[in-house]
Design a protein around this motif. Structure first.
Motif, PDB file in Angstrom:
ATOM      1  N   ARG A 100      -7.372  16.207  52.730  1.00 15.64           N
ATOM      2  CA  ARG A 100      -7.836  16.457  54.098  1.00 15.64           C
ATOM      3  C   ARG A 100      -6.974  15.750  55.137  1.00 15.64           C
ATOM      4  N   GLY A 101      -5.976  14.990  54.688  1.00 13.44           N
ATOM      5  CA  GLY A 101      -5.072  14.315  55.609  1.00 13.44           C
ATOM      6  C   GLY A 101      -5.473  12.906  55.981  1.00 13.44           C
ATOM      7  N   ARG A 102      -6.452  12.339  55.275  1.00 16.20           N
ATOM      8  CA  ARG A 102      -6.882  10.961  55.552  1.00 16.20           C
ATOM      9  C   ARG A 102      -6.119   9.999  54.653  1.00 16.20           C
ATOM     10  N   HIS A 103      -5.793   8.837  55.196  1.00 20.22           N
ATOM     11  CA  HIS A 103      -5.087   7.810  54.427  1.00 20.22           C
ATOM     12  C   HIS A 103      -5.907   7.473  53.182  1.00 20.22           C
ATOM     13  N   ALA A 104      -5.233   7.388  52.014  1.00 19.75           N
ATOM     14  CA  ALA A 104      -5.923   7.152  50.736  1.00 19.75           C
ATOM     15  C   ALA A 104      -5.341   5.931  50.027  1.00 19.75           C
ATOM     16  N   PRO A 105      -5.688   4.721  50.481  1.00 16.42           N
ATOM     17  CA  PRO A 105      -5.161   3.519  49.828  1.00 16.42           C
ATOM     18  C   PRO A 105      -5.557   3.425  48.353  1.00 16.42           C
ATOM     19  N   TRP A 106      -6.708   3.949  47.982  1.00 15.27           N
ATOM     20  CA  TRP A 106      -7.137   3.935  46.580  1.00 15.27           C
ATOM     21  C   TRP A 106      -6.182   4.734  45.706  1.00 15.27           C
ATOM     22  N   LEU A 107      -5.584   5.771  46.280  1.00 13.62           N
ATOM     23  CA  LEU A 107      -4.632   6.587  45.540  1.00 13.62           C
ATOM     24  C   LEU A 107      -3.250   5.926  45.526  1.00 13.62           C
ATOM     25  N   GLU A 108      -2.905   5.224  46.607  1.00  9.20           N
ATOM     26  CA  GLU A 108      -1.639   4.493  46.652  1.00  9.20           C
ATOM     27  C   GLU A 108      -1.587   3.427  45.562  1.00  9.20           C
ATOM     28  N   GLU A 109      -2.750   2.872  45.211  1.00  7.09           N
ATOM     29  CA  GLU A 109      -2.808   1.854  44.164  1.00  7.09           C
ATOM     30  C   GLU A 109      -2.436   2.421  42.791  1.00  7.09           C
ATOM     31  N   LYS A 110      -2.538   3.713  42.630  1.00  5.57           N
ATOM     32  CA  LYS A 110      -2.216   4.359  41.359  1.00  5.57           C
ATOM     33  C   LYS A 110      -0.726   4.678  41.219  1.00  5.57           C
ATOM     34  N   LEU A 111       0.055   4.451  42.270  1.00  4.14           N
ATOM     35  CA  LEU A 111       1.489   4.739  42.228  1.00  4.14           C
ATOM     36  C   LEU A 111       2.204   3.816  41.245  1.00  4.14           C
ATOM     37  N   VAL A 112       3.164   4.385  40.515  1.00  5.47           N
ATOM     38  CA  VAL A 112       4.041   3.611  39.648  1.00  5.47           C
ATOM     39  C   VAL A 112       5.467   3.792  40.159  1.00  5.47           C
ATOM     40  N   GLU A 113       6.405   2.997  39.659  1.00  7.43           N
ATOM     41  CA  GLU A 113       7.791   3.027  40.149  1.00  7.43           C
ATOM     42  C   GLU A 113       8.385   4.438  40.090  1.00  7.43           C
ATOM     43  N   ALA A 114       8.103   5.154  39.020  1.00 10.27           N
ATOM     44  CA  ALA A 114       8.643   6.513  38.888  1.00 10.27           C
ATOM     45  C   ALA A 114       8.137   7.427  40.007  1.00 10.27           C
ATOM     46  N   ASP A 115       6.917   7.173  40.502  1.00  7.18           N
ATOM     47  CA  ASP A 115       6.383   7.981  41.601  1.00  7.18           C
ATOM     48  C   ASP A 115       7.194   7.789  42.873  1.00  7.18           C
ATOM     49  N   HIS A 116       7.619   6.557  43.150  1.00  7.56           N
ATOM     50  CA  HIS A 116       8.399   6.299  44.362  1.00  7.56           C
ATOM     51  C   HIS A 116       9.695   7.119  44.331  1.00  7.56           C
ATOM     52  N   ASP A 117      10.379   7.102  43.198  1.00  9.50           N
ATOM     53  CA  ASP A 117      11.631   7.871  43.064  1.00  9.50           C
ATOM     54  C   ASP A 117      11.367   9.366  43.181  1.00  9.50           C
ATOM     55  N   ARG A 118      10.302   9.842  42.551  1.00  2.87           N
ATOM     56  CA  ARG A 118       9.967  11.270  42.597  1.00  2.87           C
ATOM     57  C   ARG A 118       9.622  11.705  44.022  1.00  2.87           C
ATOM     58  N   LEU A 119       8.858  10.889  44.745  1.00  2.00           N
ATOM     59  CA  LEU A 119       8.490  11.228  46.119  1.00  2.00           C
ATOM     60  C   LEU A 119       9.717  11.281  47.018  1.00  2.00           C
ATOM     61  N   LEU A 120      10.657  10.358  46.814  1.00  2.00           N
ATOM     62  CA  LEU A 120      11.899  10.400  47.580  1.00  2.00           C
ATOM     63  C   LEU A 120      12.655  11.694  47.293  1.00  2.00           C
ATOM     64  N   GLU A 121      12.770  12.067  46.024  1.00  2.00           N
ATOM     65  CA  GLU A 121      13.472  13.300  45.657  1.00  2.00           C
ATOM     66  C   GLU A 121      12.778  14.528  46.246  1.00  2.00           C
ATOM     67  N   GLU A 122      11.455  14.576  46.174  1.00  2.00           N
ATOM     68  CA  GLU A 122      10.718  15.708  46.749  1.00  2.00           C
ATOM     69  C   GLU A 122      10.947  15.790  48.253  1.00  2.00           C
ATOM     70  N   SER A 123      10.942  14.649  48.916  1.00  2.00           N
ATOM     71  CA  SER A 123      11.160  14.610  50.361  1.00  2.00           C
ATOM     72  C   SER A 123      12.560  15.114  50.720  1.00  2.00           C
ATOM     73  N   LEU A 124      13.570  14.631  49.985  1.00  2.00           N
ATOM     74  CA  LEU A 124      14.948  15.048  50.257  1.00  2.00           C
ATOM     75  C   LEU A 124      15.142  16.538  49.990  1.00  2.00           C
ATOM     76  N   THR A 125      14.506  17.047  48.947  1.00  2.00           N
ATOM     77  CA  THR A 125      14.601  18.467  48.639  1.00  2.00           C
ATOM     78  C   THR A 125      14.033  19.300  49.772  1.00  2.00           C
ATOM     79  N   LEU A 126      12.889  18.899  50.298  1.00  2.00           N
ATOM     80  CA  LEU A 126      12.284  19.630  51.407  1.00  2.00           C
ATOM     81  C   LEU A 126      13.108  19.530  52.677  1.00  2.00           C
TER      82      LEU A 126
END
Length: 82
Positions: free
Chosen positions: A51-77
Motif C-alpha cells: 500500500r506504499g507505507r514504510h515497513a520497518p518490520w520487512l526491512e529487518e528481514k533483509l539479508v546482504e544478498a537482498d541489498h545487491d539484488r535491489l541495487l541491480e533491479e533499480s539499475l535495470t529499471l
C-alpha cells in the motif's frame, strides 16, 4: 523512484531515496601521487508494503544478498527508462 519487488518472499515495494554512481580512479598527472582514488557509489532505499507505507518490520528481514539484488533491479529499471 519505487518498484515492485519481494523481501523474504513477501511482495513489497522498494523506494529509492538516494543513488550516486561509483566514480573510477582519476589520474591527474604522471607522478605516483597524481591520482584521485575511486569513490564508491551510494544506494539508499526504504522498503514499503504493497500500500506504499514504510515497513520497518520487512526491512529487518533483509539479508546482504537482498541489498545487491535491489541495487541491480533499480539499475535495470533506470536503464529501461533511459
Amino acid at each position: 523512484m519505487s518498484f515492485v519487488t519481494q523481501v523474504a518472499g513477501i511482495p513489497c515495494r522498494c523506494e529509492v531515496t538516494f543513488y550516486s554512481r561509483p566514480a573510477p580512479m582519476r589520474v591527474t598527472g604522471s607522478g605516483f601521487g597524481d591520482a584521485e582514488p575511486p569513490e564508491a557509489g551510494e544506494f539508499e532505499y526504504r522498503i514499503l508494503d504493497r500500500r506504499g507505507r514504510h515497513a520497518p518490520w520487512l526491512e529487518e528481514k533483509l539479508v546482504e544478498a537482498d541489498h545487491d539484488r535491489l541495487l541491480e533491479e533499480s539499475l535495470t529499471l533506470q536503464n529501461r527508462a533511459a
